[in-house]
Design a protein around this motif. Structure first.
Motif, PDB file in Angstrom:
ATOM      1  N   ASN A  56       0.849  -1.188   0.000  1.00 17.85           N
ATOM      2  CA  ASN A  56       0.000   0.000   0.000  1.00 17.85           C
ATOM      3  C   ASN A  56       0.889   1.244   0.000  1.00 17.85           C
ATOM      4  O   ASN A  56       1.896   1.301   0.730  1.00 17.85           O
ATOM      5  CB  ASN A  56      -0.905   0.001   1.230  1.00 17.85           C
ATOM      6  N   TYR A  57       0.502   2.233  -0.816  1.00 17.97           N
ATOM      7  CA  TYR A  57       1.345   3.406  -1.010  1.00 17.97           C
ATOM      8  C   TYR A  57       0.519   4.678  -0.794  1.00 17.97           C
ATOM      9  O   TYR A  57      -0.228   5.099  -1.695  1.00 17.97           O
ATOM     10  CB  TYR A  57       1.951   3.399  -2.416  1.00 17.97           C
ATOM     11  N   PRO A  58       0.597   5.262   0.400  1.00 16.53           N
ATOM     12  CA  PRO A  58      -0.055   6.561   0.620  1.00 16.53           C
ATOM     13  C   PRO A  58       0.546   7.623  -0.295  1.00 16.53           C
ATOM     14  O   PRO A  58       1.757   7.650  -0.536  1.00 16.53           O
ATOM     15  CB  PRO A  58       0.223   6.855   2.097  1.00 16.53           C
ATOM     16  N   HIS A  59      -0.283   8.504  -0.819  1.00 17.63           N
ATOM     17  CA  HIS A  59       0.203   9.506  -1.758  1.00 17.63           C
ATOM     18  C   HIS A  59       1.116  10.525  -1.087  1.00 17.63           C
ATOM     19  O   HIS A  59       1.891  11.197  -1.767  1.00 17.63           O
ATOM     20  CB  HIS A  59      -0.977  10.206  -2.422  1.00 17.63           C
ATOM     21  N   SER A  60       1.032  10.630   0.233  1.00 21.16           N
ATOM     22  CA  SER A  60       1.948  11.531   0.932  1.00 21.16           C
ATOM     23  C   SER A  60       3.391  11.050   0.843  1.00 21.16           C
ATOM     24  O   SER A  60       4.317  11.856   0.978  1.00 21.16           O
ATOM     25  CB  SER A  60       1.528  11.665   2.395  1.00 21.16           C
ATOM     26  N   THR A  61       3.596   9.748   0.591  1.00 19.60           N
ATOM     27  CA  THR A  61       4.957   9.219   0.410  1.00 19.60           C
ATOM     28  C   THR A  61       5.436   9.332  -1.025  1.00 19.60           C
ATOM     29  O   THR A  61       6.599   9.055  -1.310  1.00 19.60           O
ATOM     30  CB  THR A  61       5.014   7.750   0.847  1.00 19.60           C
ATOM     31  N   LEU A  62       4.545   9.728  -1.953  1.00 16.00           N
ATOM     32  CA  LEU A  62       4.899   9.840  -3.374  1.00 16.00           C
ATOM     33  C   LEU A  62       5.092  11.278  -3.818  1.00 16.00           C
ATOM     34  O   LEU A  62       5.985  11.570  -4.629  1.00 16.00           O
ATOM     35  CB  LEU A  62       3.798   9.196  -4.233  1.00 16.00           C
ATOM     36  N   ILE A  63       4.286  12.193  -3.286  1.00 11.01           N
ATOM     37  CA  ILE A  63       4.356  13.595  -3.706  1.00 11.01           C
ATOM     38  C   ILE A  63       5.684  14.200  -3.257  1.00 11.01           C
ATOM     39  O   ILE A  63       6.106  14.048  -2.105  1.00 11.01           O
ATOM     40  CB  ILE A  63       3.174  14.382  -3.119  1.00 11.01           C
ATOM     41  N   GLY A  64       6.325  14.906  -4.176  1.00 13.33           N
ATOM     42  CA  GLY A  64       7.598  15.549  -3.879  1.00 13.33           C
ATOM     43  C   GLY A  64       8.814  14.694  -4.131  1.00 13.33           C
ATOM     44  O   GLY A  64       9.946  15.183  -4.023  1.00 13.33           O
ATOM     45  N   LYS A  65       8.632  13.433  -4.494  1.00 12.88           N
ATOM     46  CA  LYS A  65       9.762  12.544  -4.756  1.00 12.88           C
ATOM     47  C   LYS A  65      10.210  12.675  -6.203  1.00 12.88           C
ATOM     48  O   LYS A  65       9.385  12.828  -7.111  1.00 12.88           O
ATOM     49  CB  LYS A  65       9.387  11.091  -4.459  1.00 12.88           C
ATOM     50  N   PRO A  66      11.514  12.625  -6.463  1.00 15.54           N
ATOM     51  CA  PRO A  66      11.996  12.684  -7.863  1.00 15.54           C
ATOM     52  C   PRO A  66      11.526  11.456  -8.634  1.00 15.54           C
ATOM     53  O   PRO A  66      11.372  10.356  -8.081  1.00 15.54           O
ATOM     54  CB  PRO A  66      13.530  12.710  -7.707  1.00 15.54           C
ATOM     55  N   TRP A  67      11.308  11.647  -9.928  1.00 18.08           N
ATOM     56  CA  TRP A  67      10.901  10.530 -10.772  1.00 18.08           C
ATOM     57  C   TRP A  67      11.992   9.474 -10.799  1.00 18.08           C
ATOM     58  O   TRP A  67      13.181   9.789 -10.874  1.00 18.08           O
ATOM     59  CB  TRP A  67      10.610  11.003 -12.188  1.00 18.08           C
ATOM     60  N   GLY A  68      11.582   8.218 -10.744  1.00 18.96           N
ATOM     61  CA  GLY A  68      12.517   7.106 -10.716  1.00 18.96           C
ATOM     62  C   GLY A  68      12.871   6.647  -9.317  1.00 18.96           C
ATOM     63  O   GLY A  68      13.635   5.683  -9.172  1.00 18.96           O
ATOM     64  N   SER A  69      12.344   7.312  -8.299  1.00 18.28           N
ATOM     65  CA  SER A  69      12.671   6.945  -6.923  1.00 18.28           C
ATOM     66  C   SER A  69      12.018   5.612  -6.565  1.00 18.28           C
ATOM     67  O   SER A  69      10.937   5.265  -7.042  1.00 18.28           O
ATOM     68  CB  SER A  69      12.185   8.022  -5.949  1.00 18.28           C
TER      69      SER A  69
END
Length: 519
Positions: A56-69
């Motif tokens: 499960n991936y909360p969007h708070s852990t995705l927003i602001g991350k560089p692409w490819g992370s």
């Protein structure tokens, strides 16, 4: 005022309200729109969450991350107990079935108080899970083709990349697509023709384009779809992806109504140089692709066409129709793309229980050693049973309870020892590097028919061409340039100069051939 499309100008990091692709494993990608809040009101304490079979991936852990992370999965209670307000609502529903009206009112009050407490509490900070991860990818036509919802049979990357190359699609080209379907080719063609946003849609500071870039925004994709629900769904996706200013979706039967955009308000006139027909009967649409005054083809350039057909009978009828309408350079192509897999192959009994390995003996000595181990364990087992039976008969009560020696290691313990030992190993350096092709083609059978329709050539065009050639020759005479002499004329001049002497003639011919070869 449209925002820049992530398919054309992706930002360096994932931003809210933008499309992102979660790469879970090979050939398994999940598209999602990143949200800072739970727009679907599902009720997860972590806010908006994308749930997959790999975590499960909360969007708070995705927003602001560089692409490819690489993003680790989080511990999310996906049951009703882990949803803010939802648990209270469902609990109230169960209790309300066997309760009085007054008791139901009390539960409703408790549910309202639970929602207020959740609002005050806010979004829970995600806790990383022990296993599971994904890679965060920006949207491109390639990853969108692999992850889009299939409403029809799609055109895959090996096909549309070859088609766009054969159709000579470049930035600024106008492309006609008939049979949009799921929109795979639409996104790829939009990126291929993109050379700036139209002047009405581009604004400095928003698109990052200069005034010169805005003037170049002439590339367009005119897409037609017969099925109305699919056309509306694709139009919605095109708008969400911010490419509606480049790709236009039209619900129309091109067999009967052609490719014009007549309507109210007046629509722009199409001047296409590339046509892609993904239709069951493409020969029925060719009558609208001629050099007539109302034709959607660009009158100043040759038109390149491609049809996509799964059956050879469709190809035969299409080729016959192309010939009757004056199309030239007709060719059929079948693509068979096969990917090559490169990996480390580890073989041996020390790999037993690990994933992606061949747990068989690597050498004869290793096989003999395992056989001896099995035979020794079998003899020890039977010997222990014999000793126990003798002790039971003598009444001593000694001996192993299960007939095994004290140094016996079970299979479960052996697998655990192997798994614990791999922690200190560099598995990416071990094994033999092998390359293998896929055992089967993961694509559908399709036949591509290509053809070219030359531009209309009138007597006026011929007169202008002759005048241009005549003018070039006169300019050459004016500056004293030598006119080009053909190889045949040089041989004739050599024969005349030789005066019948064969040796001199041959020598001069060799000189002529050397000069023409150097040129």
């Amino acid at each position: 005022m449209p925002k820049p499309s992530p398919f054309f100008q992706p930002s360096p990091v994932a931003t809210p309200d933008s499309l992102a692709i979660l790469h879970l494993k090979r050939d398994l990608l999940t598209p999602t729109v990143l949200r800072e809040h739970d727009d679907e009101n599902i009720g997860y304490a972590e806010g908006k969450v994308t749930t997959t079979r790999y975590g499960n991936y909360p969007h708070s852990t995705l927003i602001g991350k560089p692409w490819g992370s690489q993003i680790k999965a989080s511990q999310v209670d996906t049951g009703t107990r882990g949803r803010v307000g939802l648990h209270a609502a469902r609990g109230a529903k169960r209790k309300r079935a066997g309760s009085s009206a007054g008791h139901g009112d009390e539960i409703a009050v408790e549910h309202e108080e639970g929602d207020k407490a959740a609002e005050v509490k806010g979004v829970k900070v995600p806790v990383p899970a022990e296993t599971g991860f994904c890679h965060l990818l920006p949207p491109t036509p390639e990853v969108w083709t692999a992850s889009l919802p299939h409403r029809t049979q799609v055109v895959y990357t090996p096909d549309y990349s070859y088609i766009l190359q054969r159709l000579r699609v470049t930035p600024g080209t106008e492309v006609i697509e008939a049979g949009a379907g799921s929109g795979s080719f639409t996104h790829a063609a939009a990126r291929a023709v993109f050379n700036g946003y139209p002047q009405d849609d581009a604004v400095d500071g928003v698109t990052g384009l200069t005034e010169d870039d805005v003037k170049l925004g002439t590339g367009r994709v005119w897409s037609f779809e017969f099925h109305e629900p699919r056309a509306h769904k694709l139009q919605e996706e095109i708008c969400n992806h911010s490419i509606s200013s480049i790709a236009t979706i039209t619900h129309r039967d091109v067999y009967e109504n052609g490719f014009s955009l007549a309507g109210t308000p007046p629509q722009p006139h199409i001047k296409a140089a590339a046509i892609f027909l993904d239709l069951p009967a493409p020969w029925l649409a060719l009558k609208h692709l001629t050099r007539a005054p109302s034709s959607p083809l660009d009158p100043l350039t040759s038109a390149h066409l491609c049809t996509f057909s799964p059956c050879i009978e469709q190809v035969q009828r299409t080729v016959s129709a192309l010939r009757s309408f004056g199309w030239l350079d007709i060719e059929m192509v079948e693509l068979s793309a096969r990917r090559i897999e490169s990996r480390r192959e580890r073989v041996g009994l020390q790999e037993e229980g690990l994933r992606g390995v061949n747990a068989t003996p690597a050498t004869v000595d290793e096989a003999v050693s395992r056989l001896r181990e099995v035979e020794g364990r079998d003899r020890s087992y039977h010997h222990g049973l014999t000793v126990r039976h003798l002790n039971d008969a003598l009444g001593s009560g000694e001996g192993s309870e299960d007939g095994q020696r004290e140094d016996y290691v079970s299979k479960q313990q052996r697998l655990k020892n192997i798994k614990d030992a791999q922690v200190d190993r560099k598995l990416y350096k071990e094994g033999r590097l092998v390359h293998r092709s896929e055992p089967e083609l993961k694509m559908h059978t399709s036949y591509l028919v290509f053809a070219v329709l030359p531009r209309a050539w009138t007597e006026e065009d011929e007169r202008r061409a002759q005048e241009q050639v005549r003018g070039d020759l006169e300019d050459a005479d004016a500056v004293g340039m030598e006119k080009p002499i053909s190889k045949r004329q040089r041989k004739r001049d050599a024969k005349i100069q030789a005066g019948g002497d064969k040796d001199v003639e041959l020598e001069m011919r060799w000189q002529v051939e050397d000069v023409s070869g150097d040129g």
